[in-house]
Design an enzyme around this catalytic site. Structure first.
Site, PDB file in Angstrom:
ATOM      1  N   GLY A 111      -3.472  43.069  52.267  1.00 28.00           N
ATOM      2  CA  GLY A 111      -4.401  43.607  51.179  1.00 28.00           C
ATOM      3  C   GLY A 111      -4.819  42.364  50.144  1.00 28.00           C
ATOM      4  O   GLY A 111      -4.208  41.537  49.888  1.00 28.00           O
ATOM      5  N   HIS A 432      48.664  47.321  42.319  1.00 28.65           N
ATOM      6  CA  HIS A 432      49.595  46.341  42.855  1.00 28.65           C
ATOM      7  C   HIS A 432      49.813  46.417  44.347  1.00 28.65           C
ATOM      8  O   HIS A 432      50.226  47.069  44.745  1.00 28.65           O
ATOM      9  CB  HIS A 432      50.729  46.144  41.988  1.00 28.65           C
ATOM     10  CG  HIS A 432      51.662  44.975  42.141  1.00 28.65           C
ATOM     11  ND1 HIS A 432      51.388  43.773  41.852  1.00 28.65           N
ATOM     12  CD2 HIS A 432      53.057  44.965  43.072  1.00 28.65           C
ATOM     13  CE1 HIS A 432      52.248  42.874  42.361  1.00 28.65           C
ATOM     14  NE2 HIS A 432      53.249  43.614  43.075  1.00 28.65           N
TER      15      HIS A 432
END
Length: 457
Positions: A111, A432
């Site tokens: 384009g 943890h």
């Protein structure tokens, strides 16, 4: 002349806008000179990460000795790796095309502008009151016709090279070098200076340089003086900054020395659209160019040349064009990652930039060894570096190097997005001994540095 409600030039991230506009009943022209989806899924982020997945497994086997495991690789079917990757790429065009409804018309071609509101593609002229430029960028052209850029890797057809020389020191060069080296292709990386990934925080890039140099041949302060290609091989004369030269051969030569604007193909001289010195299109806070009704987003603006930034901008432009939003988009932060081994993730300002701009800050650099999951990798280099505003505990920058850094960084991004205060990271409850727990001592150390600074002042 064909009339539309919206013309979009470039079907990368902007294809999402075409989908939304089509669903909203707008008549849309979508222009794409190559494959729908743009660079990211076809020649960039996605296929490169698919390749890096294979390299990651290969590297894990090669480095298993640090876990007291004696292993070896019998063979790597590199052709199969590319076949699988190419198979994915080959489906992209149809995947994207199936997203559009009957209101979206696709034009395959380049384009360019005839005037502010008229666009030409192939032999047709299109017009619309709203036009969006989303043409992205392309690799800087290789100086030798037989040399590659990153666009030539995807899809890589034909014979796979047994050796490759890569020119560049940015994330594209490093990621491609990481793949080729990882799957056993003899890889040489040429770097014109002593620094690699120079846009990263200097402390992080220094660690990266030490670790990355263990995985392949990296020639620093080196450039190519002459290039000769014969008998399917590159014969190079390499020159060091000290003036010494040496011969070097490889099957393939790849340049990853940066990207440039695609706006030179748009015939912007036929419009009132203005570009900057680098060839990128100027725009206002609502993405509009000097031509009324013409907008620019993504890499074509040269502002934040990252896929996630382009997607964010496209989403906001959709609100402007389809929902009459009048609010400009402000990025609170702009993160990025380098998906090599070692992996890097970064957000905000680097220490060298903070010094350059005379920004008030304190730093804290912490290793990950408080996390058992991090310890299990048996890697000692991973660190987290914080730059904090000592006046209000605001995170000015965070830089990580280590496994899954890009994933871990999202914990920092969440805090920066909602209420940017490093103390939130310090006060969080962590699983943890997850890898992310390595952020806890980093945040604790950063807060202590701020308190120490404020006591002194």
């Amino acid at each position: 002349m064909k009339e539309f409600d919206l013309i979009i030039i470039g079907a990368g991230r902007a294809s999402n806008l075409a989908v939304s506009a089509g669903k909203a009943g707008k008549k849309v022209a979508l222009i794409e000179k190559s494959t729908l989806g743009g660079t990211c899924p076809n020649r960039g982020c996605v296929p490169s990460k698919l390749l890096l997945g294979y390299a990651h497994v290969a590297n894990a086997i090669k480095e298993s000795q640090r876990h007291f495991i004696d292993s070896s690789i019998n063979s790597i079917d590199i052709k199969k790796i590319f076949e699988k990757t190419n198979s994915y790429i080959s489906k992209i065009d149809s995947i994207y095309e199936n997203k559009f409804n009957e209101n979206v018309q696709i034009f395959k071609g380049e384009g360019s502008f005839i005037s502010n509101n008229i666009v030409k593609v192939n032999d047709e002229q299109l017009t619309a009151p709203k036009i969006v430029i989303a043409t992205g960028t392309r690799p800087i052209e290789a100086p030798h016709e037989k040399a590659w850029t990153s666009d030539d890797i995807f899809p890589l057809l034909g014979d796979i090279p047994k050796s490759i020389t890569i020119v560049g020191a940015g994330f594209i060069a490093c990621e491609l070098a990481s793949f080729f080296s990882g799957v056993g292709i003899k890889t040489t990386l040429l770097v014109r200076s002593q620094r690699i990934l120079s846009n990263e925080d200097e402390e992080i890039s220094a660690i990266f340089k030490d670790e990355f140099s263990k995985k392949m041949d990296i020639l620093f302060d080196t450039s190519i003086k002459t290039t000769n290609y014969e008998n399917n091989q590159f014969n190079l004369i390499l020159e060091n900054k000290d003036g010494t030269t040496k011969e070097h051969q490889s099957d393939a030569l790849l340049y990853a020395t940066g990207r440039q604007s695609n706006t030179d193909t748009l015939n912007l001289e036929n419009t009132s659209i203005q570009i900057d010195k680098r060839g990128f299109i100027k725009r206002d806070k609502l993405f509009e160019t000097n031509a009324k009704g013409v907008y620019v987003v993504g890499d074509a603006s040269g502002k934040h040349m990252l896929q996630h930034a382009a997607a964010y901008e496209i989403n906001h432009l959709g609100k402007i064009l389809l929902e009459d939003c009048k609010e400009p988009l402000y990025f609170k932060y702009m993160p990025h990652a380098v998906f090599t081994e070692p992996e890097i993730a970064s957000v905000g300002i680097t220490e060298q930039k903070a010094k350059e701009k005379n920004i008030k800050y304190i730093t804290s650099t912490t290793n990950w060894l408080a996390s058992a999951k991090a310890m299990s990798t048996r890697l000692h280099y991973p660190v987290t570096k914080f730059l904090i505003n000592p006046d209000n505990y605001e995170i000015l920058g965070c830089h990580m190097i280590g496994p899954e850094s890009s994933t871990m960084m999202h914990q920092v991004l969440a805090v920066m997005h909602i209420n940017n205060d490093v103390r939130h990271i310090k006060e969080m409850l962590y699983i943890h001994p997850a890898l992310s727990e390595a952020l806890l001592p980093a945040a604790v150390a950063a807060v202590k540095e701020v308190e120490k600074y404020n006591k002194k002042s």
